[in-house]
Design a protein around this motif. Structure first.
Motif, short mmCIF file in Angstrom:
data_model
loop_
_atom_site.label_atom_id
_atom_site.label_comp_id
_atom_site.label_asym_id
_atom_site.label_seq_id
_atom_site.Cartn_x
_atom_site.Cartn_y
_atom_site.Cartn_z
N SER A 71 0.85 -1.19 0.00
CA SER A 71 0.00 0.00 0.00
C SER A 71 0.88 1.24 0.00
O SER A 71 2.09 1.17 0.26
CB SER A 71 -0.89 0.02 1.24
OG SER A 71 -0.11 0.23 2.41
N ASP A 72 0.28 2.40 -0.28
CA ASP A 72 1.05 3.64 -0.31
C ASP A 72 1.79 3.86 1.00
O ASP A 72 2.98 4.17 1.02
CB ASP A 72 0.12 4.83 -0.59
CG ASP A 72 -0.40 4.86 -2.01
OD1 ASP A 72 0.07 4.04 -2.83
OD2 ASP A 72 -1.28 5.68 -2.30
N ARG A 73 1.08 3.72 2.12
CA ARG A 73 1.70 3.97 3.43
C ARG A 73 2.80 2.97 3.71
O ARG A 73 3.88 3.33 4.20
CB ARG A 73 0.63 3.88 4.52
CG ARG A 73 1.09 4.29 5.92
CD ARG A 73 1.39 5.77 5.99
NE ARG A 73 2.79 6.11 5.84
CZ ARG A 73 3.24 7.33 5.64
NH1 ARG A 73 2.40 8.35 5.53
NH2 ARG A 73 4.53 7.58 5.54
N GLU A 74 2.56 1.70 3.38
CA GLU A 74 3.58 0.68 3.61
C GLU A 74 4.80 0.91 2.73
O GLU A 74 5.94 0.70 3.18
CB GLU A 74 2.99 -0.71 3.32
CG GLU A 74 1.97 -1.18 4.35
CD GLU A 74 1.27 -2.44 3.92
OE1 GLU A 74 0.88 -3.24 4.80
OE2 GLU A 74 1.11 -2.65 2.68
N ILE A 113 5.94 3.83 1.55
CA ILE A 113 6.69 4.97 2.09
C ILE A 113 7.44 4.57 3.36
O ILE A 113 8.62 4.89 3.54
CB ILE A 113 5.75 6.16 2.36
CG1 ILE A 113 5.20 6.72 1.04
CG2 ILE A 113 6.48 7.25 3.13
CD1 ILE A 113 6.25 7.18 0.06
N ASP A 114 6.77 3.86 4.24
CA ASP A 114 7.41 3.44 5.49
C ASP A 114 8.59 2.52 5.22
O ASP A 114 9.63 2.61 5.90
CB ASP A 114 6.40 2.73 6.39
CG ASP A 114 5.37 3.69 7.00
OD1 ASP A 114 5.59 4.91 6.93
OD2 ASP A 114 4.35 3.20 7.52
N VAL A 166 9.26 12.65 4.22
CA VAL A 166 8.18 11.78 4.72
C VAL A 166 7.07 12.61 5.35
O VAL A 166 5.88 12.28 5.24
CB VAL A 166 8.73 10.76 5.73
CG1 VAL A 166 7.60 9.93 6.34
CG2 VAL A 166 9.75 9.84 5.05
N THR A 182 3.24 15.87 3.00
CA THR A 182 2.20 15.08 2.35
C THR A 182 2.13 15.33 0.84
O THR A 182 2.02 14.39 0.05
CB THR A 182 0.83 15.38 2.98
OG1 THR A 182 0.89 15.09 4.39
CG2 THR A 182 -0.26 14.53 2.35
N ILE A 204 5.12 13.68 -0.88
CA ILE A 204 4.98 12.23 -0.89
C ILE A 204 3.99 11.79 -1.97
O ILE A 204 4.23 10.83 -2.72
CB ILE A 204 4.54 11.71 0.49
CG1 ILE A 204 5.72 11.75 1.46
CG2 ILE A 204 3.99 10.29 0.40
CD1 ILE A 204 6.88 10.84 1.09
N GLU A 205 2.87 12.50 -2.09
CA GLU A 205 1.89 12.16 -3.12
C GLU A 205 2.49 12.32 -4.51
O GLU A 205 2.16 11.57 -5.44
CB GLU A 205 0.64 13.03 -2.97
CG GLU A 205 -0.19 12.69 -1.73
CD GLU A 205 -1.40 13.57 -1.59
OE1 GLU A 205 -1.56 14.51 -2.41
OE2 GLU A 205 -2.22 13.34 -0.66
N LEU A 255 5.10 9.23 -4.96
CA LEU A 255 4.61 7.85 -4.91
C LEU A 255 4.54 7.17 -6.28
O LEU A 255 4.99 6.01 -6.41
CB LEU A 255 3.23 7.81 -4.23
CG LEU A 255 3.26 7.51 -2.74
CD1 LEU A 255 1.88 7.75 -2.12
CD2 LEU A 255 3.70 6.08 -2.47
#
Length: 246
Positions: free
Chosen positions: A135-138, A140-141, A154, A157, A160-161, A164
């Motif tokens: 997923s997007d969050r996973e 990035i993390d 990070v 926002t 990051i968008e 991605l």
């Protein structure tokens, strides 16, 4: 200095060698902006700017490896009046290997040396999860956890968008990479790995020995998976010794 869409060169007065630098997934030519100040005047940095990042951000990221390799090889033709060496970090190491194979076979131009940072050999299993499937969050993390994204990025926002799609596209390209068997390169290979890298250790880089007839030299340097982002003076000396062994 931008000399084409593809090339960012740090001009030296009397270089003996041009080091062609290829960035990690999601990275741009600016990854290598500190190298000219860390390497001797004899080494001229030619950083490759791939589509989809930095000032080329309006272009689509690379989707076909064969087309990408051919385009870079064409862009490098004006720089072949001096010996070339290649440095690729992480996925850039695979790109450097593919570029060396292509230029040798198609142009009879072989780099003097291939230096690979934090990257298992072609055909080796991918260390860690397939990031492009997260997923997007996973995603990035995971990249941030490896040291590939600064905290300031990070926490932004909007940025990051914006990043991605590039990150997902680049990781998809390299995580789907399939090595085509071919004769070993007639080029010595230096493999560098960060001593704090949780993904790429000695076992993961052993396979590079199968891809050259000219020998492999391994070295550990300060830092983790993305050690190129914070190259120390000592690490720069290791790189210099690889490029200019005599």
């Amino acid at each position: 200095m931008a000399e084409s869409l593809w090339i960012r060169r740090s001009v030296r007065s009397f270089p003996r060698l041009r080091l062609v630098c290829l960035p990690f997934a999601g990275g741009g030519a600016s990854v290598f902006q500190a190298l000219p100040g860390l390497l001797p005047e004899a080494v001229e940095i030619v950083a490759v700017q791939l589509p989809g990042r930095e000032e080329r951000s309006r272009e689509d990221p690379p989707a076909r490896l064969d087309r990408l390799v051919r385009a870079i090889a064409i862009a490098l033709r004006p720089y072949q009046d001096l010996p070339l060496a290649f440095y690729g970090h992480c996925a850039g190491g695979l790109l450097a290997y593919e570029l060396a194979s292509h230029m040798g076979a198609e142009q009879d131009v072989w780099p003097r040396r291939l230096v690979v940072g934090a990257q298992p050999a072609p055909g080796s299993p991918i260390p860690g999860a397939h990031l492009h499937e997260l997923s997007d969050r996973e995603l990035i993390d995971a990249v941030a956890g490896r040291g590939g994204l600064p905290e300031a990025v990070v926490g932004n926002t909007a940025l990051i968008e914006f990043l991605l799609p590039l990150l997902r596209s680049d990781f998809a390209l390299w995580e789907r990479y399939e090595h085509r068997p071919r004769p070993p390169l007639p080029v010595p290979i230096n493999v560098l790995r960060g001593r704090d890298d949780p993904l790429v250790g000695k076992a993961e880089v052993e396979g590079w020995r199968e891809h050259t007839t000219a020998g492999v030299t391994e070295a550990t340097v300060d830092g983790g998976h993305y050690f190129i982002n914070d190259l120390t003076d000592e690490s720069a000396r290791v790189l210099t010794n690889a490029l200019l062994p005599d």
